[in-house]
Design a protein around this motif. Structure first.
Motif, PDB file in Angstrom:
ATOM      1  N   HIS A 150      49.356  33.698  40.127  1.00  0.00           N
ATOM      2  CA  HIS A 150      49.578  33.827  41.569  1.00  0.00           C
ATOM      3  C   HIS A 150      50.402  32.676  42.159  1.00  0.00           C
ATOM      4  CE1 HIS A 150      47.146  37.305  41.647  1.00  0.00           C
ATOM      5  NE2 HIS A 150      45.959  36.722  41.724  1.00  0.00           N
ATOM      6  N   GLU A 179      45.833  33.481  36.967  1.00  0.00           N
ATOM      7  CA  GLU A 179      46.156  34.831  37.412  1.00  0.00           C
ATOM      8  C   GLU A 179      47.644  35.024  37.683  1.00  0.00           C
ATOM      9  OE1 GLU A 179      43.913  37.456  37.729  1.00  0.00           O
ATOM     10  OE2 GLU A 179      42.629  36.045  36.633  1.00  0.00           O
ATOM     11  N   GLY A 214      39.783  42.743  49.801  1.00  0.00           N
ATOM     12  CA  GLY A 214      41.170  42.945  50.199  1.00  0.00           C
ATOM     13  C   GLY A 214      42.034  41.696  50.135  1.00  0.00           C
ATOM     14  N   ILE A 215      41.538  40.630  49.552  1.00  0.00           N
ATOM     15  CA  ILE A 215      42.291  39.377  49.543  1.00  0.00           C
ATOM     16  C   ILE A 215      43.490  39.500  48.611  1.00  0.00           C
ATOM     17  CG2 ILE A 215      41.065  38.206  47.651  1.00  0.00           C
ATOM     18  CD1 ILE A 215      41.019  35.719  49.551  1.00  0.00           C
ATOM     19  N   THR A 216      44.630  38.991  49.062  1.00  0.00           N
ATOM     20  CA  THR A 216      45.874  39.096  48.308  1.00  0.00           C
ATOM     21  C   THR A 216      46.259  37.753  47.704  1.00  0.00           C
ATOM     22  OG1 THR A 216      47.277  38.549  50.213  1.00  0.00           O
ATOM     23  CG2 THR A 216      46.647  40.877  49.931  1.00  0.00           C
ATOM     24  N   ALA A 217      47.295  37.785  46.861  1.00  0.00           N
ATOM     25  CA  ALA A 217      47.803  36.537  46.286  1.00  0.00           C
ATOM     26  C   ALA A 217      48.299  35.606  47.387  1.00  0.00           C
ATOM     27  CB  ALA A 217      48.921  36.841  45.289  1.00  0.00           C
ATOM     28  N   ASP A 218      48.919  36.183  48.415  1.00  0.00           N
ATOM     29  CA  ASP A 218      49.372  35.360  49.549  1.00  0.00           C
ATOM     30  C   ASP A 218      48.182  34.697  50.239  1.00  0.00           C
ATOM     31  OD1 ASP A 218      52.078  35.768  49.235  1.00  0.00           O
ATOM     32  OD2 ASP A 218      52.192  37.415  50.680  1.00  0.00           O
ATOM     33  N   ASP A 219      47.103  35.452  50.398  1.00  0.00           N
ATOM     34  CA  ASP A 219      45.898  34.898  51.022  1.00  0.00           C
ATOM     35  C   ASP A 219      45.346  33.735  50.198  1.00  0.00           C
ATOM     36  OD1 ASP A 219      45.975  36.817  53.056  1.00  0.00           O
ATOM     37  OD2 ASP A 219      44.761  38.217  51.895  1.00  0.00           O
ATOM     38  N   LEU A 220      45.312  33.906  48.888  1.00  0.00           N
ATOM     39  CA  LEU A 220      44.788  32.865  48.009  1.00  0.00           C
ATOM     40  C   LEU A 220      45.653  31.604  48.078  1.00  0.00           C
ATOM     41  CD1 LEU A 220      43.868  35.095  44.950  1.00  0.00           C
ATOM     42  CD2 LEU A 220      42.255  33.867  46.413  1.00  0.00           C
ATOM     43  N   ARG A 221      46.960  31.820  48.087  1.00  0.00           N
ATOM     44  CA  ARG A 221      47.861  30.661  48.212  1.00  0.00           C
ATOM     45  C   ARG A 221      47.672  29.990  49.565  1.00  0.00           C
ATOM     46  NH1 ARG A 221      51.437  34.155  45.332  1.00  0.00           N
ATOM     47  NH2 ARG A 221      52.295  34.963  47.287  1.00  0.00           N
TER      48      ARG A 221
END
Length: 392
Positions: A325, A323, A59-66
């Motif tokens: 992101h 990606e 469930g990890i999002t682009a916001d989470d990755l950033r």
């Protein structure tokens, strides 16, 4: 356990007529020198699938990755600033985490607010994840306090200098959590050097016997000051868990996604009553053990250069860019935030007041103690004698 026969192990000469030897054995395939570990992001920033652990980051999002990238960048900047401050005489000592950002941020972000963390003295990234103001970490190293924060505010214990003892504290706390019927977990951090301490062995024993909800997180940065890991163990560290009756996993400690996934797995099983687990985050200490250490005395530059190619921050940055992101605006904004953090750290440290000398008697006993009261009065009288001498 299967026992290999002697015949299978020992090559024999042919007994055929003419005395000819048996044909040469085929050369055995070379074994990979790379350790087997859980990895979701390669050093080049390529995502790889893992059937067992992908579910924990599904469930990890682009916001989470950033967010993970921001955590690592700012943690590294804080660490670099603290190192510089020590070199300028503003801190007595500093233990750098350079190179271990993914291990700390990935595991720290896997914890819940009600989990309890027991660090050593290098978990600056975990402290960041737990909401501890980074400037509070510096008071002890400046000599103005004995910790700098209330452990119960963020469920993040004070730094522990005694090597390995926090694993016992964590185990005892976890046993209490279990008796209280809570569904939270405890995580204890230690290094490869501490894994040789008796306290760690005792913690493993008690946690296994009492099925304590504790995760042991070993940051194997491969050097216990000047001792390499191979001089401390004949097997990979994560395999030690098997002897105590609980699972152990080796994860790529420079892969923040893999660390996040493996730590989530371990914490979830602890919360649901499945007991302890050992995580070995295979990483590298790119700097010195502390600012009093000179790693050039015991390791070569080739090793460090090889590990710089596996830099955890560059790895995630490559993935973000490939990606789509993150863009240049994100990186520029983060650079400005990093500069602001560095400035604030310098200003706060230099403005730290001298400690209250009487504070050493606080928090010695929960309900007070007659002997401490007596010692406090004696020390107060001793300090007052200086003022009286100056007045004369």
């Amino acid at each position: 356990m299967t026992v290999e026969s002697t015949a299978a192990r020992t090559p024999r000469r042919s007994s055929t007529s003419g005395g000819k030897r048996a044909s040469a054995k085929k050369a055995a395939p070379k074994k990979s020198t790379e350790p087997q570990l859980v990895q979701l992001l390669t050093p080049e920033g390529k995502r790889v699938k893992n059937a067992e652990y992908d579910q924990y980051v599904a469930g990890i999002t682009a916001d989470d990755l950033r967010g993970l990238y921001r955590d690592m960048v700012l943690t590294r900047r804080f660490d670099a600033e603290a190192t510089s401050l020590q070199r300028q005489g503003e801190l007595g000592l500093w233990a750098s985490l350079l190179g271990q950002e993914a291990a700390q941020i990935g595991s720290g972000r896997a914890t819940r607010d009600d989990d309890y963390v027991f660090p050593t003295y290098r978990e600056h990234g975990v402290a960041w994840c737990r909401g501890v103001d980074p400037t509070n970490l510096l008071g002890m190293f400046r000599g103005v306090n004995n910790g700098g924060w209330d452990p119960n505010t963020n469920n993040f214990h004070l730094y522990t200098i005694v090597i390995g003892s926090q694993t016992l504290h964590a185990t005892g706390y976890a046993m209490g959590v279990a008796k209280d019927g809570a569904d939270s977990a405890v995580i204890a951090y230690f290094g490869d050097g501490a894994s040789s301490q008796g306290d760690v062995a005792e913690a493993f024993t008690f946690s296994a016997v009492y099925n304590a909800p504790v995760v042991f997180f070993c940051q194997n940065n491969q050097w216990a000051i000047s001792e390499p890991t191979e001089k401390q163990t004949r097997v990979p560290l994560y395999q030690r868990a098997q002897g105590y009756g609980f699972p152990g996993v080796r994860v790529d400690g420079n892969d923040v996604l893999a660390v996040l996934a493996v730590t989530k797995w371990a914490l979830e099983r602890a919360r649901t009553g499945e007991g302890p687990a050992l995580i070995e985050a295979f990483t590298y200490r790119m700097g010195a053990h502390t600012t009093s250490d000179d790693p050039s005395k015991y390791r070569n530059d080739d090793e460090r250069v090889a590990w710089e190619a596996k830099d955890p921050i560059l790895r995630l940055k490559a993935y973000l860019e490939s990606e789509g992101h993150a863009d240049e605006g994100f990186f520029a904004e983060l650079e400005a935030e990093s500069e602001a953090l560095g400035k604030r750290v310098r200003e706060v440290v230099r403005a730290m007041p001298d400690p209250d000398l009487m504070a050493i008697f606080e928090n010695a006993y929960a309900d007070g103690h007659a002997l401490v009261d007596e010692e406090r009065a004696q020390f107060a009288a001793y300090q007052a004698s200086f003022a009286e001498g100056e007045a004369k």
